[in-house]
Design a protein around this motif. Structure first.
Motif, short mmCIF file in Angstrom:
data_model
loop_
_atom_site.label_atom_id
_atom_site.label_comp_id
_atom_site.label_asym_id
_atom_site.label_seq_id
_atom_site.Cartn_x
_atom_site.Cartn_y
_atom_site.Cartn_z
N LEU A 256 0.62 -1.16 -0.02
CA LEU A 256 -0.08 0.01 -0.07
C LEU A 256 0.64 1.31 -0.12
N GLN A 257 1.87 1.18 0.87
CA GLN A 257 2.92 2.36 0.82
C GLN A 257 3.48 2.57 -0.58
N THR A 258 3.69 1.63 -1.30
CA THR A 258 4.36 1.75 -2.70
C THR A 258 3.33 2.30 -3.42
N LEU A 279 -3.74 -2.71 9.58
CA LEU A 279 -2.72 -2.65 8.79
C LEU A 279 -2.73 -1.42 7.87
N VAL A 280 -3.81 -1.12 7.58
CA VAL A 280 -4.11 0.17 6.37
C VAL A 280 -3.67 1.50 7.16
N SER A 281 -4.37 1.58 8.50
CA SER A 281 -4.30 3.13 8.83
C SER A 281 -2.95 3.75 9.03
N ALA A 285 -2.11 7.26 7.23
CA ALA A 285 -1.78 8.55 8.08
C ALA A 285 -0.65 9.17 7.92
N THR A 286 0.51 8.53 7.21
CA THR A 286 1.63 8.91 6.78
C THR A 286 2.01 9.19 5.32
N ALA A 287 0.60 9.22 4.69
CA ALA A 287 0.66 9.55 3.08
C ALA A 287 0.75 11.21 2.74
#
Length: 381
Positions: A256-258, A279-281, A285-287
């Motif tokens: 997801l981060q990628t 796992l998502v939040s 939050a750092t996007a």
């Protein structure tokens, strides 16, 4: 959740991943910039006109689904029903409690067997039920094809087996079972997409997170993609993260981060099961930009997050898991008595900040506050 075309070891690993119990992080994710009234600026008015009615209807409380005919409790008394769960987690525990509660009300012996995410345990449970003279079996999120040989033995012993949460309601009944109690996951995926489109003003760029060997997740994902393509092909986009079922806990955050880094236009993250939110939040939050998170299931933790305005903005909530247990019991009881299946479909409701209230049963599913009485009254005629 149904797992198709996967080795038995992978099936067991997937069941464990889907049942992960994690502590919620408390991080907050952003919300899309909205105009007054809750719809984001811009977008295709024709698209909005087509999806908004379905969203408005989906936000309304689900009508109570309950039996419509009596149950011959005298003939049923003394029967034995086994409830086999894929694992021990909040959902399975609440559903099992519903089956036990219904059995007590009907004078039927209920045995709950924890499959512990293991195909060998699933087989063990079915064979124990056969050996102890069970009249019916409920398979909770255990794919019938994984225990096909055991179901042949159960069928030979005259045991009626109900599959639950293993596909769409209109799919063919699998060998060794008489029915499948489930939600309409394809339609649910379509409704989730319509909510995202309406919420964004038909400008959404979404990433859907799933694992395709889990059949119901794959159905919801395909429904989401199809609805987006139908109503917003030009202005909206959908990407899919398809996770290895054995490595969800390790891979979801990294993938997801990628995805968020390589596509800065993504503004909606849609895991097709609520338990993925921990796992998502942290990733969302750092996007560094507003991202709306929407999921499926309606588990208690997610309803509380939506009510508090943290981590998750909405879900497509199923009817209470206790009710699913009562409905499953009713289906099997009627099969034991030779009655036709009532053909229940698990109802779902769009739940967001505007209708979640305090996240309680009374707020989210007001028609289900005393569903037990509706069952008992119908059974007694």
């Amino acid at each position: 959740m149904q797992i198709r075309n996967a080795p038995k070891g992978v099936v067991a690993a997937m069941a464990g991943a889907a049942a992960i119990a994690l502590t919620f992080s408390g991080c907050t994710s952003g919300e899309a910039d909205e105009e007054p009234g809750g719809t984001a600026a811009g977008g295709d008015q024709d698209c909005l006109a087509q999806v908004q009615p379905a969203v408005d209807e989906g936000l309304q409380p689900s009508a109570l689904v309950a039996p419509e005919s009596p149950l011959d409790l005298d003939s049923l008394a003394g029967s034995s029903i086994w409830h086999l769960t894929n694992s021990h987690n909040q959902f399975s525990t609440e559903m099992a409690a519903g089956v036990e509660e219904a059995g007590e009300a009907a004078g039927v012996d209920v045995t709950v067997f924890d499959g512990q995410n293991s195909t060998s345990r699933y087989s063990e449970g079915i064979n124990q039920a056969i050996a102890q003279g069970a009249d019916g079996i409920i398979l909770m999120a255990i794919q019938p094809s994984v225990v096909a040989e055991d179901l042949k033995a159960a069928e030979a012993a005259g045991i009626r087996v109900l599959s639950t949460l293993n596909g769409d309601p209109d799919e063919p009944v699998e060998a060794g079972t008489f029915g499948n109690l489930t939600a309409d996951y394809t339609a649910d995926g379509e409704l989730m997409a319509k909510w995202v489109l309406a919420d964004s003003g038909c400008t959404a760029n979404s990433v859907v997170i799933q694992s395709s060997p889990v059949h119901v997740w794959d159905l919801a994902t395909k429904g989401f993609e199809a609805a987006t393509e139908e109503f917003c092909a030009e202005a909206c986009g959908v990407e899919v993260i398809d996770l290895d079922p054995a490595n969800i806990a390790n891979d979801l955050g990294n993938q997801l981060q990628t995805k968020l880094q390589t596509n800065p236009d993504i503004d909606y993250v849609v895991p097709v099961w609520d338990s993925a939110i921990p796992l998502v939040s942290p990733v969302v939050a750092t996007a560094g930009r507003p991202i709306t998170v929407f999921a499926h299931d309606g588990i208690t933790e997610s309803l509380q997050l939506i009510s508090e305005g943290t981590d998750q903005q909405g879900t497509l909530a199923m009817a209470p898991s206790g009710w699913i247990g009562w409905a499953a019991f009713d289906e099997v009881a009627r099969a034991i008595l030779g009655e036709p299946s009532p053909g229940y479909v698990i109802p779902t409701r769009l739940v967001t900040r505007e209708n979640v209230g305090d996240g309680s049963l009374a707020s989210v599913s007001p028609e289900y506050v005393d569903f037990q009485s509706a069952f008992i009254d119908a059974w007694q005629g």
